[in-house]
Design a protein around this motif. Structure first.
Motif, mmCIF file in Angstrom:
data_model
loop_
_atom_site.group_PDB
_atom_site.id
_atom_site.type_symbol
_atom_site.label_atom_id
_atom_site.label_comp_id
_atom_site.label_asym_id
_atom_site.label_seq_id
_atom_site.Cartn_x
_atom_site.Cartn_y
_atom_site.Cartn_z
ATOM 1 N N ALA A 1 30.055 70.590 84.189
ATOM 2 C CA ALA A 1 29.862 70.257 85.604
ATOM 3 C C ALA A 1 29.994 68.746 85.819
ATOM 4 C CB ALA A 1 28.496 70.744 86.076
ATOM 5 N N ARG A 2 29.463 67.960 84.893
ATOM 6 C CA ARG A 2 29.596 66.507 85.016
ATOM 7 C C ARG A 2 31.048 66.073 84.885
ATOM 8 N NH1 ARG A 2 26.325 61.694 81.872
ATOM 9 N NH2 ARG A 2 27.399 60.007 82.947
ATOM 10 N N ALA A 3 31.789 66.740 84.030
ATOM 11 C CA ALA A 3 33.200 66.395 83.860
ATOM 12 C C ALA A 3 33.995 66.700 85.115
ATOM 13 C CB ALA A 3 33.786 67.145 82.676
ATOM 14 N N ILE A 4 33.665 67.794 85.767
ATOM 15 C CA ILE A 4 34.407 68.184 86.964
ATOM 16 C C ILE A 4 33.984 67.353 88.168
ATOM 17 C CG2 ILE A 4 34.778 70.091 88.592
ATOM 18 C CD1 ILE A 4 34.565 71.965 86.148
ATOM 19 N N LEU A 5 32.690 67.124 88.313
ATOM 20 C CA LEU A 5 32.173 66.437 89.496
ATOM 21 C C LEU A 5 31.990 64.940 89.320
ATOM 22 C CD1 LEU A 5 29.472 69.080 90.453
ATOM 23 C CD2 LEU A 5 31.769 68.820 91.406
ATOM 24 N N GLY A 6 32.179 64.446 88.093
ATOM 25 C CA GLY A 6 31.941 63.028 87.828
ATOM 26 C C GLY A 6 32.834 62.119 88.658
ATOM 27 N N PRO A 7 32.252 61.132 89.337
ATOM 28 C CA PRO A 7 33.060 60.287 90.218
ATOM 29 C C PRO A 7 33.899 59.245 89.481
ATOM 30 C CG PRO A 7 30.775 59.591 90.285
ATOM 31 C CD PRO A 7 30.838 60.812 89.411
ATOM 32 N N THR A 8 33.519 58.902 88.263
ATOM 33 C CA THR A 8 34.237 57.838 87.560
ATOM 34 C C THR A 8 34.904 58.391 86.304
ATOM 35 O OG1 THR A 8 32.346 57.204 86.202
ATOM 36 C CG2 THR A 8 32.537 56.143 88.355
ATOM 37 N N ILE A 9 35.818 57.611 85.764
ATOM 38 C CA ILE A 9 36.498 57.995 84.525
ATOM 39 C C ILE A 9 35.519 57.977 83.355
ATOM 40 C CG2 ILE A 9 37.307 55.690 83.926
ATOM 41 C CD1 ILE A 9 39.325 58.892 83.551
ATOM 42 N N PHE A 10 34.503 57.115 83.426
ATOM 43 C CA PHE A 10 33.498 57.066 82.358
ATOM 44 C C PHE A 10 32.754 58.394 82.259
ATOM 45 C CE2 PHE A 10 29.136 56.281 80.932
ATOM 46 C CZ PHE A 10 29.402 55.832 79.650
ATOM 47 N N ASP A 11 32.432 59.007 83.400
ATOM 48 C CA ASP A 11 31.757 60.315 83.375
ATOM 49 C C ASP A 11 32.616 61.363 82.689
ATOM 50 O OD1 ASP A 11 29.445 59.507 84.720
ATOM 51 O OD2 ASP A 11 30.383 59.785 86.675
#
Length: 88
Positions: free
Chosen positions: A18-28
């Motif tokens: 979920a963090r990979a899909i919704l992450g706002p930055t490339i770092f996420d």
């Protein structure tokens, strides 16, 4: 015990995806990709230990052992596919 460990790893895997899909930055997304790989290896270790402990007693395989092995195989397949999708 192994079912609880596998369930905890699967919950963590779902949160990371979920963090990979919704992450706002490339770092996420990079962090999630790295964590997916680590969680897949941990799940593989749990599955291998489960298999090793059930190896001497064939009667312990049915029905729950077979059910847990099926869930673990599906989870490893999904983790590998999503990990590859995150990388490429």
């Amino acid at each position: 015990m192994f079912a609880v460990a596998a369930a905890a790893i699967l919950v963590a895997l779902a949160l990371v995806i979920a963090r990979a899909i919704l992450g706002p930055t490339i770092f996420d997304r990079v962090l999630a990709g790295n964590t997916v790989g680590s969680l897949a290896i941990m799940l593989l270790a749990v599955v291998a230990t489960n298999w090793w402990l059930r190896l001497p007693d064939a009667a312990a395989l049915l029905p729950w052992g077979l059910f847990l092995s099926g869930i673990s195989a599906v989870a490893l397949t999904v983790a590998g596919w999503l990990g590859g999708k995150l990388v490429f």
